[in-house]
Design an enzyme around this catalytic site. Structure first.
Site, PDB file in Angstrom:
ATOM      1  CE1 TYR A 226      -4.394  -1.431   0.696  1.00  0.00           C
ATOM      2  CE2 TYR A 226      -3.021  -3.199   1.390  1.00  0.00           C
ATOM      3  CZ  TYR A 226      -4.120  -2.786   0.844  1.00  0.00           C
ATOM      4  OH  TYR A 226      -5.069  -3.728   0.879  1.00  0.00           O
ATOM      5  CG  HIS A 258      -6.032  -5.263  -5.955  1.00  0.00           C
ATOM      6  ND1 HIS A 258      -7.005  -4.855  -5.309  1.00  0.00           N
ATOM      7  CD2 HIS A 258      -6.326  -6.691  -6.574  1.00  0.00           C
ATOM      8  CE1 HIS A 258      -7.933  -5.890  -5.291  1.00  0.00           C
ATOM      9  NE2 HIS A 258      -7.444  -7.140  -5.705  1.00  0.00           N
ATOM     10  CG  HIS A 259      -7.636  -0.977  -4.020  1.00  0.00           C
ATOM     11  ND1 HIS A 259      -7.485  -2.391  -3.172  1.00  0.00           N
ATOM     12  CD2 HIS A 259      -7.593  -0.123  -2.983  1.00  0.00           C
ATOM     13  CE1 HIS A 259      -7.126  -2.051  -1.854  1.00  0.00           C
ATOM     14  NE2 HIS A 259      -7.157  -0.833  -1.714  1.00  0.00           N
ATOM     15  CG  HIS A 329      -3.835  -3.132  -2.922  1.00  0.00           C
ATOM     16  ND1 HIS A 329      -4.965  -3.993  -2.979  1.00  0.00           N
ATOM     17  CD2 HIS A 329      -2.525  -3.839  -2.659  1.00  0.00           C
ATOM     18  CE1 HIS A 329      -4.287  -5.159  -2.487  1.00  0.00           C
ATOM     19  NE2 HIS A 329      -3.045  -5.121  -2.565  1.00  0.00           N
ATOM     20  CG  HIS A 408     -13.111   0.657   5.355  1.00  0.00           C
ATOM     21  ND1 HIS A 408     -12.108   0.508   4.301  1.00  0.00           N
ATOM     22  CD2 HIS A 408     -12.473   0.982   6.394  1.00  0.00           C
ATOM     23  CE1 HIS A 408     -11.052   0.628   5.021  1.00  0.00           C
ATOM     24  NE2 HIS A 408     -11.377   0.657   6.174  1.00  0.00           N
ATOM     25  CG  HIS A 410      -8.987  -2.692   8.807  1.00  0.00           C
ATOM     26  ND1 HIS A 410      -8.270  -1.986   9.993  1.00  0.00           N
ATOM     27  CD2 HIS A 410      -9.451  -1.605   7.814  1.00  0.00           C
ATOM     28  CE1 HIS A 410      -8.121  -0.978   9.752  1.00  0.00           C
ATOM     29  NE2 HIS A 410      -8.851  -0.700   8.347  1.00  0.00           N
ATOM     30  CG  MET A 483     -11.786   0.516  10.788  1.00  0.00           C
ATOM     31  SD  MET A 483     -11.505   1.867   9.488  1.00  0.00           S
ATOM     32  CE  MET A 483      -9.996   2.691  10.361  1.00  0.00           C
TER      33      MET A 483
END
Length: 611
Positions: A226, A258-259, A329, A408, A410, A483
């Site tokens: 990241y 990836h994103h 990412h 969202h 984790h 989260m």
């Protein structure tokens, strides 16, 4: 119509089903060739499947017929390929479509894998072969399948994350009974197959672009990275409206990027240190943790994002920050070295402000360790509330209209669901993903806008799996913490920027006292003892986990009904009762449940016949 040759049929069917008689339905593809369709469906969506770029998936959706058309392109095909869908990308208990050969003839069929990865042909053939052809670009296989089939071995395709598994077959397959997917080590790709029909809206003539890009990053030689980079807007930039954004991917890196997300930093910070490096580095400035306001989010396969015609997201101006954080990412399982990247997001913005400012509101749970998940849990739920009292206090009389959403969690997150509650009844699902992955988080346009009125409640429920963890997982910002958030995009923008909750801390202390007495320890409410330490001291078993779950679903909550200044709206927000839901939404029946159909008949496809 002819069946397959007797030797192949007896060998496969007898071994796979033992003494059970079954009808085997496969399509014989003569020399990998099938006639072209009279009118080939256009394929609007594309995604690379593997990091080396050998396979590409293209698809389109027919909502009137409830079918999805899929085409796989293989640069170099040997003895076949496998494509499948499973709950989390596992090779076991997967819904499969196969193209294989036995050294002489080639076959296409609907199959599935058992809980050990062994492949079985399906008695109900729901994948229909449409076309195969070979060109200078590679081999193309086009087929279609209904969204839902009512076949217990088939995956239900919904407007949620789909985990695609894929593999190439390097040797002839004499019998499918000898094929085990687990031994093939299939790759996994995540994608949103079903998405709303969105029109490419006309952009204003004075539209401008701003590219937030990685600065010639050398992609690290590791599987997952990241990368964070701070970007500064021009000084004294006046208020504009973002009306569209899209990805900018460095050519050649399409299978590695990836994103990407772009966050706005807190306007309360006058300066943010320059930084370009790993988001997990200890050298990352602490202030970057306060760059969390999502402006754009893209993941593989996502199309350009357009705002509604009468709304735009503010960029620049007195109430905005000059500092943006880019997060990319990189997924580099082949450990490619020396590859440079300047990928990012292109923002389209206009100084001609639209009628409404769009806003982003956080729903779910407050980032706090008081919300925890015990270890070794297959499925544990936490729920965050935006109460009717908060919406009554903060929303305008006409309410607000949610048009997009980004879920969202984790690493432990499995499922996320946000629902609108009115008068104690669930009336509409805002967003739900039963196959959620933290590695595939994009802003998803809703098929239909959801209107939230003053007095409505919004309930966000997250489900987690901690079977591979021996320690408690607490809420927080770290990747190994958790989260439960839904960033909803809406208009008109209000002062309500955050509507979240957590369990009342006094009731949590009662839980610690109870468990300590039960496990023979003295309770300590010492000021220096943190919540994390108290959770870590617990011996986790069925009782301590069940009592914690009971605490979370019955105890009063603390509401964070926050203005854009991060201050609470006036009112009493402690020890609030959990919103009561007396009626839950029921799933609409699938088309196959309303109109059951018989299994397909065996079909042989010849190169001189029509499909």
């Amino acid at each position: 119509m002819r069946l397959l040759n007797k030797d192949l049929r007896l060998q496969d069917v007898t071994l796979m089903y033992l003494t059970v008689l079954a009808t085997v339905v496969v399509l014989l593809v003569a020399s990998y060739q099938a006639p072209a369709l009279p009118s080939r469906p256009p394929l609007a969506y594309h995604i690379p499947l593997d990091p080396s770029g050998q396979l590409e998936l293209s698809w389109n959706i027919s909502y009137p017929t409830q079918e999805v058309y899929l085409e796989v392109k293989v640069k170099e095909l040997h003895h076949g390929l496998l494509l499948g869908m499973s709950d989390r990308g596992e090779p076991t208990n997967a819904d499969l479509v196969l193209l294989w050969d036995d050294g002489q003839k080639s076959y296409f069929g609907d199959a599935w894998s058992d809980n050990e990865g062994r492949v079985m042909l399906d008695t109900q053939q729901d994948y229909q072969l449409l076309e195969t052809h070979q060109s200078s670009e590679g081999f193309f296989l086009l087929f279609k399948r209904p969204f839902s089939t009512c076949d217990p071995h088939d995956y239900i395709i919904e407007a949620r994350t789909v985990h695609i598994i894929y593999a190439l077959l390097e040797h002839p397959i004499l019998s499918l009974h000898e094929l085990n997917i687990s031994r093939l080590q299939p790759g996994v790709q995540r994608v949103l197959l079903l998405r709303p029909d969105t029109l490419s809206l006309a952009l204003p003539r004075d539209v401008q672009t701003l590219e937030v890009l990685a600065p010639e990053v050398i992609i690290p030689t590791q599987e997952t990275t990241y990368w964070c980079h701070i970007y500064q807007l021009p000084p004294n930039m006046p208020k504009n409206h973002i009306v569209k954004y899209e990805s900018v991917i460095t050519p050649g890196n399409e299978a590695i990027v990836h994103h990407i997300e772009v966050f706005e930093c807190s306007p309360q910070m006058d300066t943010v240190p320059s930084y370009s490096g790993s988001c997990d580095s200890k050298m990352k400035p602490r202030k970057l943790n306060y760059c969390r306001h999502v402006l754009a989010a893209w993941a593989m396969g996502a199309e350009p994002f357009y705002y509604p015609a009468d709304a735009g997201l503010p960029l620049g101006g007195e109430s905005s920050s000059r500092f943006l954080r880019l997060e990319v990412h990189y997924h580099n399982p082949l450990l490619i070295s020396g590859r440079r990247d300047s990928s990012g997001i292109r923002l389209w913005y206009t100084p001609s402000l639209r009628r409404f400012d769009a806003g982003i509101m956080e729903l779910g749970l407050v980032y706090t360790p008081v919300m925890a998940i015990p270890p070794r849990q297959r499925s544990f739920q936490l729920t965050g509330y935006c109460t009717d009292k908060c919406t009554q206090t903060a929303l305008p009389a006409g309410g607000v209209h949610i048009f997009a959403s980004q879920l969202h969690t984790h690493l432990a997150g499995l499922r996320v669901r946000t629902v609108l509650v009115r008068g104690g009844r669930e009336v509409e699902v805002v967003q739900e993903d039963r196959h959620f992955s933290t590695h595939y988080q994009i802003i998803r346009v809703l098929k239909k806008m959801v209107t939230v009125l003053p007095g409505d409640a919004l309930v966000t429920k997250c489900t987690y799996n901690t079977e591979d963890r021996n320690k408690v997982t607490v809420g927080g910002f770290g990747i190994m913490e958790e989260m439960c958030v839904n960033y909803v995009h809406y208009y008109p923008r209000t002062q309500l920027e955050l509507c979240k909750s957590h369990v009342d801390t006094d009731y949590l202390q009662k839980y610690f006292s109870l468990i300590n007495r039960f496990q023979g320890r003295e309770s300590c409410s010492c000021p220096q003892t943190t919540v994390e330490e108290q959770f870590s001291s617990i011996t986790w078993d069925g009782f301590s986990g069940d009592v914690l779950n009971s605490l979370y679903i019955t105890s009063p909550i603390s509401m964070h009904c926050n203005q854009s200044t991060a201050e609470l709206f006036p009112g009493q927000w402690e020890k609030q009762e959990i919103p009561v839901v007396t009626a839950e939404l029921q799933r609409a029946p699938y088309p196959c449940e309303l109109n059951p159909r018989a299994s397909a008949n065996p079909t042989e496809v010849r190169s001189d016949s029509s499909v």
